[in-house]
Design a protein around this motif. Structure first.
Motif, PDB file in Angstrom:
ATOM      1  N   THR A   1     -16.663  -4.666   2.880  1.00  0.00           N
ATOM      2  CA  THR A   1     -15.815  -3.779   2.373  1.00  0.00           C
ATOM      3  C   THR A   1     -15.616  -2.798   1.369  1.00  0.00           C
ATOM      4  O   THR A   1     -14.541  -2.283   0.781  1.00  0.00           O
ATOM      5  CB  THR A   1     -14.946  -3.947   3.102  1.00  0.00           C
ATOM      6  OG1 THR A   1     -14.069  -5.239   2.080  1.00  0.00           O
ATOM      7  CG2 THR A   1     -14.571  -4.310   4.820  1.00  0.00           C
ATOM      8  N   HIS A   2     -16.033  -3.359   0.123  1.00  0.00           N
ATOM      9  CA  HIS A   2     -16.223  -2.915  -1.102  1.00  0.00           C
ATOM     10  C   HIS A   2     -16.778  -3.667  -2.521  1.00  0.00           C
ATOM     11  O   HIS A   2     -17.090  -4.405  -3.205  1.00  0.00           O
ATOM     12  CB  HIS A   2     -14.608  -3.089  -1.895  1.00  0.00           C
ATOM     13  CG  HIS A   2     -14.437  -3.406  -2.626  1.00  0.00           C
ATOM     14  ND1 HIS A   2     -14.002  -4.288  -3.329  1.00  0.00           N
ATOM     15  CD2 HIS A   2     -14.441  -2.957  -4.512  1.00  0.00           C
ATOM     16  CE1 HIS A   2     -12.835  -4.788  -4.641  1.00  0.00           C
ATOM     17  NE2 HIS A   2     -14.066  -3.729  -5.344  1.00  0.00           N
ATOM     18  N   TRP A   3     -18.208  -2.456  -3.044  1.00  0.00           N
ATOM     19  CA  TRP A   3     -18.686  -3.251  -3.884  1.00  0.00           C
ATOM     20  C   TRP A   3     -19.485  -1.351  -4.676  1.00  0.00           C
ATOM     21  O   TRP A   3     -20.028  -0.601  -3.678  1.00  0.00           O
ATOM     22  CB  TRP A   3     -20.552  -3.401  -2.884  1.00  0.00           C
ATOM     23  CG  TRP A   3     -21.025  -3.633  -3.614  1.00  0.00           C
ATOM     24  CD1 TRP A   3     -21.270  -4.415  -4.570  1.00  0.00           C
ATOM     25  CD2 TRP A   3     -22.507  -4.186  -2.695  1.00  0.00           C
ATOM     26  NE1 TRP A   3     -22.444  -4.563  -5.119  1.00  0.00           N
ATOM     27  CE2 TRP A   3     -22.749  -5.386  -4.184  1.00  0.00           C
ATOM     28  CE3 TRP A   3     -22.549  -4.496  -1.730  1.00  0.00           C
ATOM     29  CZ2 TRP A   3     -24.509  -5.130  -3.409  1.00  0.00           C
ATOM     30  CZ3 TRP A   3     -23.956  -5.286  -1.048  1.00  0.00           C
ATOM     31  CH2 TRP A   3     -25.225  -5.916  -2.342  1.00  0.00           C
ATOM     32  N   HIS A   4     -19.810  -1.636  -5.745  1.00  0.00           N
ATOM     33  CA  HIS A   4     -19.434  -0.835  -6.777  1.00  0.00           C
ATOM     34  C   HIS A   4     -21.296  -0.862  -7.142  1.00  0.00           C
ATOM     35  O   HIS A   4     -21.402  -1.682  -7.954  1.00  0.00           O
ATOM     36  CB  HIS A   4     -19.301  -1.220  -7.724  1.00  0.00           C
ATOM     37  CG  HIS A   4     -17.275  -1.038  -7.816  1.00  0.00           C
ATOM     38  ND1 HIS A   4     -16.562  -0.163  -7.595  1.00  0.00           N
ATOM     39  CD2 HIS A   4     -16.565  -2.272  -7.759  1.00  0.00           C
ATOM     40  CE1 HIS A   4     -14.784  -0.570  -7.265  1.00  0.00           C
ATOM     41  NE2 HIS A   4     -15.324  -1.896  -7.770  1.00  0.00           N
ATOM     42  N   MET A   5     -21.946  -0.216  -5.814  1.00  0.00           N
ATOM     43  CA  MET A   5     -23.751  -0.911  -5.877  1.00  0.00           C
ATOM     44  C   MET A   5     -23.833  -0.197  -7.848  1.00  0.00           C
ATOM     45  O   MET A   5     -24.882  -0.853  -7.411  1.00  0.00           O
ATOM     46  CB  MET A   5     -23.899  -0.018  -5.044  1.00  0.00           C
ATOM     47  CG  MET A   5     -23.321  -0.695  -3.591  1.00  0.00           C
ATOM     48  SD  MET A   5     -23.817  -0.134  -2.060  1.00  0.00           S
ATOM     49  CE  MET A   5     -25.066   0.121  -2.080  1.00  0.00           C
TER      50      MET A   5
ATOM     51  N   MET B   1      -8.544   1.681  -2.243  1.00  0.00           N
ATOM     52  CA  MET B   1      -7.645   2.110  -3.022  1.00  0.00           C
ATOM     53  C   MET B   1      -7.830   0.845  -3.795  1.00  0.00           C
ATOM     54  O   MET B   1      -7.620  -0.621  -3.253  1.00  0.00           O
ATOM     55  CB  MET B   1      -6.570   2.452  -3.162  1.00  0.00           C
ATOM     56  CG  MET B   1      -5.216   1.737  -3.354  1.00  0.00           C
ATOM     57  SD  MET B   1      -3.712   2.746  -2.341  1.00  0.00           S
ATOM     58  CE  MET B   1      -3.147   2.948  -4.593  1.00  0.00           C
ATOM     59  N   HIS B   2      -7.483   0.225  -5.534  1.00  0.00           N
ATOM     60  CA  HIS B   2      -7.581  -0.760  -5.893  1.00  0.00           C
ATOM     61  C   HIS B   2      -6.423  -0.862  -6.058  1.00  0.00           C
ATOM     62  O   HIS B   2      -5.877   0.388  -6.512  1.00  0.00           O
ATOM     63  CB  HIS B   2      -8.637  -0.567  -7.404  1.00  0.00           C
ATOM     64  CG  HIS B   2     -10.226  -0.964  -7.235  1.00  0.00           C
ATOM     65  ND1 HIS B   2     -10.869   0.153  -5.857  1.00  0.00           N
ATOM     66  CD2 HIS B   2     -10.726  -1.895  -7.113  1.00  0.00           C
ATOM     67  CE1 HIS B   2     -11.801  -0.904  -6.396  1.00  0.00           C
ATOM     68  NE2 HIS B   2     -11.917  -1.728  -7.033  1.00  0.00           N
ATOM     69  N   LEU B   3      -5.311  -2.033  -5.599  1.00  0.00           N
ATOM     70  CA  LEU B   3      -4.039  -2.064  -6.070  1.00  0.00           C
ATOM     71  C   LEU B   3      -3.742  -3.278  -6.277  1.00  0.00           C
ATOM     72  O   LEU B   3      -3.683  -4.781  -5.182  1.00  0.00           O
ATOM     73  CB  LEU B   3      -2.960  -1.131  -4.633  1.00  0.00           C
ATOM     74  CG  LEU B   3      -1.936  -1.148  -4.479  1.00  0.00           C
ATOM     75  CD1 LEU B   3      -1.517  -0.156  -6.357  1.00  0.00           C
ATOM     76  CD2 LEU B   3      -1.431  -1.132  -3.354  1.00  0.00           C
TER      77      LEU B   3
ATOM     78  N   ILE C   1      -7.611  -2.581  -1.831  1.00  0.00           N
ATOM     79  CA  ILE C   1      -8.642  -3.453  -2.535  1.00  0.00           C
ATOM     80  C   ILE C   1      -7.238  -4.809  -3.214  1.00  0.00           C
ATOM     81  O   ILE C   1      -7.046  -4.358  -4.426  1.00  0.00           O
ATOM     82  CB  ILE C   1      -9.368  -2.985  -3.529  1.00  0.00           C
ATOM     83  CG1 ILE C   1     -10.399  -1.994  -1.985  1.00  0.00           C
ATOM     84  CG2 ILE C   1     -10.170  -4.348  -4.387  1.00  0.00           C
ATOM     85  CD1 ILE C   1     -11.382  -0.678  -2.684  1.00  0.00           C
ATOM     86  N   HIS C   2      -8.198  -6.073  -3.232  1.00  0.00           N
ATOM     87  CA  HIS C   2      -7.363  -7.554  -4.238  1.00  0.00           C
ATOM     88  C   HIS C   2      -5.954  -7.508  -3.517  1.00  0.00           C
ATOM     89  O   HIS C   2      -5.614  -8.308  -3.124  1.00  0.00           O
ATOM     90  CB  HIS C   2      -7.552  -6.593  -5.254  1.00  0.00           C
ATOM     91  CG  HIS C   2      -8.821  -6.666  -6.173  1.00  0.00           C
ATOM     92  ND1 HIS C   2     -10.017  -7.596  -6.053  1.00  0.00           N
ATOM     93  CD2 HIS C   2      -9.569  -5.384  -6.822  1.00  0.00           C
ATOM     94  CE1 HIS C   2     -10.595  -6.913  -6.331  1.00  0.00           C
ATOM     95  NE2 HIS C   2     -10.678  -5.601  -7.604  1.00  0.00           N
ATOM     96  N   MET C   3      -4.888  -7.013  -4.055  1.00  0.00           N
ATOM     97  CA  MET C   3      -3.782  -7.060  -3.874  1.00  0.00           C
ATOM     98  C   MET C   3      -2.735  -8.124  -4.156  1.00  0.00           C
ATOM     99  O   MET C   3      -1.999  -9.047  -3.433  1.00  0.00           O
ATOM    100  CB  MET C   3      -3.449  -7.142  -2.025  1.00  0.00           C
ATOM    101  CG  MET C   3      -4.560  -5.249  -1.867  1.00  0.00           C
ATOM    102  SD  MET C   3      -2.064  -4.156  -2.200  1.00  0.00           S
ATOM    103  CE  MET C   3      -2.077  -4.262  -0.316  1.00  0.00           C
TER     104      MET C   3
ATOM    105  N   VAL D   1     -17.600  -8.053  -1.416  1.00  0.00           N
ATOM    106  CA  VAL D   1     -18.778  -8.171  -2.915  1.00  0.00           C
ATOM    107  C   VAL D   1     -17.761  -7.722  -4.099  1.00  0.00           C
ATOM    108  O   VAL D   1     -17.868  -9.051  -5.355  1.00  0.00           O
ATOM    109  CB  VAL D   1     -20.283  -7.640  -2.974  1.00  0.00           C
ATOM    110  CG1 VAL D   1     -20.660  -7.511  -3.870  1.00  0.00           C
ATOM    111  CG2 VAL D   1     -20.977  -8.399  -1.303  1.00  0.00           C
ATOM    112  N   ASP D   2     -17.468  -6.121  -4.583  1.00  0.00           N
ATOM    113  CA  ASP D   2     -16.980  -5.557  -5.560  1.00  0.00           C
ATOM    114  C   ASP D   2     -18.334  -6.052  -6.373  1.00  0.00           C
ATOM    115  O   ASP D   2     -18.640  -3.914  -6.589  1.00  0.00           O
ATOM    116  CB  ASP D   2     -15.926  -7.122  -6.453  1.00  0.00           C
ATOM    117  CG  ASP D   2     -15.331  -5.962  -7.182  1.00  0.00           C
ATOM    118  OD1 ASP D   2     -15.321  -5.152  -7.073  1.00  0.00           O
ATOM    119  OD2 ASP D   2     -14.071  -6.691  -7.574  1.00  0.00           O
ATOM    120  N   THR D   3     -18.687  -6.755  -7.057  1.00  0.00           N
ATOM    121  CA  THR D   3     -19.756  -6.031  -8.137  1.00  0.00           C
ATOM    122  C   THR D   3     -20.483  -6.978  -9.410  1.00  0.00           C
ATOM    123  O   THR D   3     -20.437  -8.011  -9.077  1.00  0.00           O
ATOM    124  CB  THR D   3     -18.699  -5.389  -9.316  1.00  0.00           C
ATOM    125  OG1 THR D   3     -19.693  -4.763 -10.167  1.00  0.00           O
ATOM    126  CG2 THR D   3     -17.883  -6.710 -10.103  1.00  0.00           C
TER     127      THR D   3
END
Ligand SMILES: [Zn+2]
Length: 494
Positions: free
Chosen positions: A114-118, A277-279, A304-306, A355-357
Motif C-alpha cells: 500500500t505504499h512504495w516509492h518505486m 499522505m505521509h503523516l 502512511i507511518h503515523m 514496502v516503502d523504499t
C-alpha cells in the motif's frame, strides 16, 4: 570522503559490467510452453506482450481464501476464466480449463502493498551510514538528476520484484514528478509489467518549501487516464502533503501554505481520486499532526507511518474510516520508531502493510515485511499471541484491498472477484514439514518459493519464473540507469 568515492566507484563498476553483459538478452516470454502456459498464436497476443487471460483451474492446493465465509479449503480448487474467479471449492468441474497442479502448494490471494516509492528501486541499499549519504540526501541528489526514462527503468524493476515475490497489487507513491513526462513514464512501467496498481501522484525531490503543486498536470493526467490504463488495472490517486502544522516557535503556518494545501485536497476530491499522505511519521515528534488534518480525514484516505499518533488521534482516524499503511521494514531501519500496528488495530483502524523504499529495505519481499511487523507487534506487547499469523496475512491481503478501496475486486479468493492469486511451494527444504500454512507464510517463505503469480487472470510467474518479463533486460537497464544518473550527480556536484 573516501567512503563516498569508494561507493560511487563500486556502483559504476558493477553496473557497467551488468549493462555490458546483459543488454539485449532474449525475453523469457520466448517459450510460453516451457512455462506451463497455453501458447497463443502471435496474432492473438495482446499488444502489450503480456500473456492472454485464459481459462484455468488450480487443482488440489491448500486454499486460503482469506474470506470468513469460505475459510480454508485443504485439497481445494480455484477456477478462473477471463480474469474472473468463477468458483472456489473441492472437486470443481471445468472441462475446458487448463489444469495447474496445486498439490504441495498453498494458494492464496496475491499480496497487496500500500505504499512504495518505486522510482527509488535502482538505488537499492544506497542509503549509507553517514548523514550526508542517508536516505533523504541520497534520494534527493539522485532524484534531481533523473530523467523521465529513469523513472520507467526503476519502476519496472520494482514491479518485476513485486510480481516475483507474490505481490499482485501495489500503491506506487510517485514522489519525483518533475514534469508530467515523469509520471507518464512511471505509469508506462506499471502498465507494461501487468501489475495491478494505484498510481499516487506526488511532488518531486527538492521541491522548495511552500511551492504550490502542479495541479494542472494532475488534472490533465486525470482527464486522459483511460489512455494510461485502458483495461483499468491502474488507478489514479493524489499524494497530499497535508495542512502544515505549527512552526517550531509555536507560530501558525503561513496562510498561503494552508490555502494551497486546501486547494490540493479539494481538487483531488472534486476529481474523485483517493488521497494518500505521509503523516506523523516519526514517533519522537510532537503529537497534533493528525489533529491538524481533522477537517479532511475520510474513508478515501490512506495515512502512511503515523508513529506520532496519540490515542485520541487514533480515535479520530478510526471514526473517519481512513486506513493506515505501516511499513515496519523502512520504519525500523530509518529509526522512525517501533511499530504502532497493535495500537492501531486495537483502536479499530484498518491497517495495511507497505514496502516503502528499496534504498532502506533492501528487498521488497512483502512476506518478510509482514514477518517483521508481526514480530515487532508481539515484542512491543510482550505477547506471543498479540498478532496471529492469520491476522498478519489479512493485513497483507484483504486489509490492503480495503485500504485501496478495491476489496470488491481483490484481496480474497471469492467467486466474482478478479483473479489475483499466488501459489507458494511447500516441497522445498526451507518449507518442510507442512504445518500451519498461515504461520509458514508469515515465518518461512522466501520469494523463490512463490511458484505462480496471477494478476487479473494473467499468469505472470509460473514454475518460479517470469512468463513475460525479460528479467535480464530489466536488471541491465536499471543498472545502466544507475550509471548514467550517477554521472549526472557527479557533474552537478563538481
Ligand atoms: Zn514513504
Amino acid at each position: 570522503m573516501t567512503e563516498k568515492i569508494g561507493r560511487r566507484g563500486f556502483v559504476s563498476g558493477v553496473a557497467g559490467v551488468a549493462a555490458a553483459g546483459l543488454v539485449g538478452a532474449s525475453p523469457l516470454s520466448a517459450n510460453p510452453q516451457a512455462q506451463g502456459q497455453t501458447p497463443q498464436p502471435a496474432g492473438n497476443r495482446p499488444a502489450t506482450g503480456l500473456p492472454a487471460r485464459g481459462e484455468f483451474i488450480v487443482r488440489g492446493g491448500y486454499v486460503l481464501t482469506m474470506d470468513s465465509a469460505l475459510g480454508d479449503i485443504p485439497d481445494g480448487d480455484v477456477h478462473v476464466k477471463n480474469g474472473n474467479i468463477v468458483a472456489v471449492g473441492k472437486n470443481l468441474k471445468a472441462a475446458a480449463a487448463q489444469i495447474i497442479d496445486g498439490r504441495r502448494m498453498i494458494v492464496l490471494p496475491g499480496l497487496i502493498d500500500t505504499h512504495w516509492h518505486m522510482w527509488t528501486t535502482y538505488l537499492r541499499c544506497m542509503a549509507a551510514d553517514k548523514a550526508e549519504d542517508g536516505y533523504f540526501p541520497v534520494t534527493t541528489r539522485y532524484g534531481q538528476a533523473m530523467k523521465p526514462e529513469d523513472m520507467y527503468h526503476s519502476t519496472r524493476l520494482a514491479a518485476a520484484e513485486a510480481i516475483y515475490s507474490g505481490t499482485t497489487t501495489l500503491n506506487d507513491e510517485c514522489h519525483n514528478i518533475r514534469s508530467l513526462d515523469y509520471a507518464v513514464e512511471d505509469i508506462r512501467a506499471l502498465r507494461e509489467t501487468g501489475i495491478r496498481a494505484r498510481f499516487s501522484y506526488g511532488p518531486y525531490r527538492g521541491i522548495p518549501p511552500g511551492q504550490p503543486r502542479d495541479l494542472a498536470s494532475f488534472e490533465k493526467l486525470h482527464g486522459e487516464w483511460a489512455k494510461h490504463s485502458p483495461d483499468g488495472l491502474i488507478t489514479l490517486a493524489y499524494t497530499w502533503g497535508g495542512i502544515p502544522g505549527m512552526g517550531a516557535n509555536g507560530a501558525a503556518p503561513p496562510q498561503e501554505r494552508v490555502d494551497n494545501a486546501r486547494k490540493e485536497i479539494e481538487t483531488a476530491r472534486r476529481l474523485g481520486t483517493p488521497i494518500t499522505m505521509h503523516l506523523a511519521s516519526r514517533e519522537n515528534t510532537p503529537a497534533g499532526q493528525v489533529q491538524a488534518q481533522a477537517a479532511y480525514l475520510g474513508k478515501d484516505m490512506l495515512l502512511i507511518h503515523m508513529l506520532a499518533t496519540s490515542p485520541d488521534e487514533m480515535k479520530l482516524v478510526a471514526n473517519s474510516g481512513a486506513s493506515i499503511s505501516s511499513s515496519p521494514g523502512s520504519e525500523l531501519r530509518i529509526g522512525y520508531g517501533l511499530t504502532k500496528v497493535g495500537e492501531f488495530l486495537d483502536a479499530g483502524i484498518n491497517v495495511a502493510v507497505s514496502v516503502d523504499t528499496a534504498p532502506l529495505t533492501g528487498n521488497c519481499h512483502l512476506f518478510g515485511i509482514l514477518k517483521l511487523m508481526r514480530n515487532a507487534v508481539n515484542a512491543k506487547a510482550f505477547d506471543e499471541f498479540k498478532l496471529t499469523g492469520r491476522r498478519a496475512l489479512e493485513i497483507g491481503t484483504i486489509n490492503g484491498a480495503r485500504a485501496l478501496g478495491i476489496d470488491h475486486l481483490v484481496g480474497s479468493l471469492v467467486p466474482g472477484k478478479r483473479a489475483d492469486l499466488i501459489l507458494v511451494r511447500t516441497d522445498v527444504v526451507t518449507m518442510g514439514v507442512f504445518t500451519d500454512p498461515t504461520h509458514m507464510l508469515v515465518e518461512a517463505v522466501e520469494p523463490s518459493n512463490v511458484d505462480t503469480v496471477v494478476v487479473d487472470g494473467r499468469i505472470l510467474k509460473r514454475g518460479g519464473k517470469f512468463t513475460a518479463l525479460a528479467q535480464e533486460q530489466i536488471m541491465a537497464k536499471a543498472a545502466a540507469t544507475l550509471v548514467s544518473v550517477s554521472q549526472r550527480v557527479k557533474t552537478a556536484a563538481s
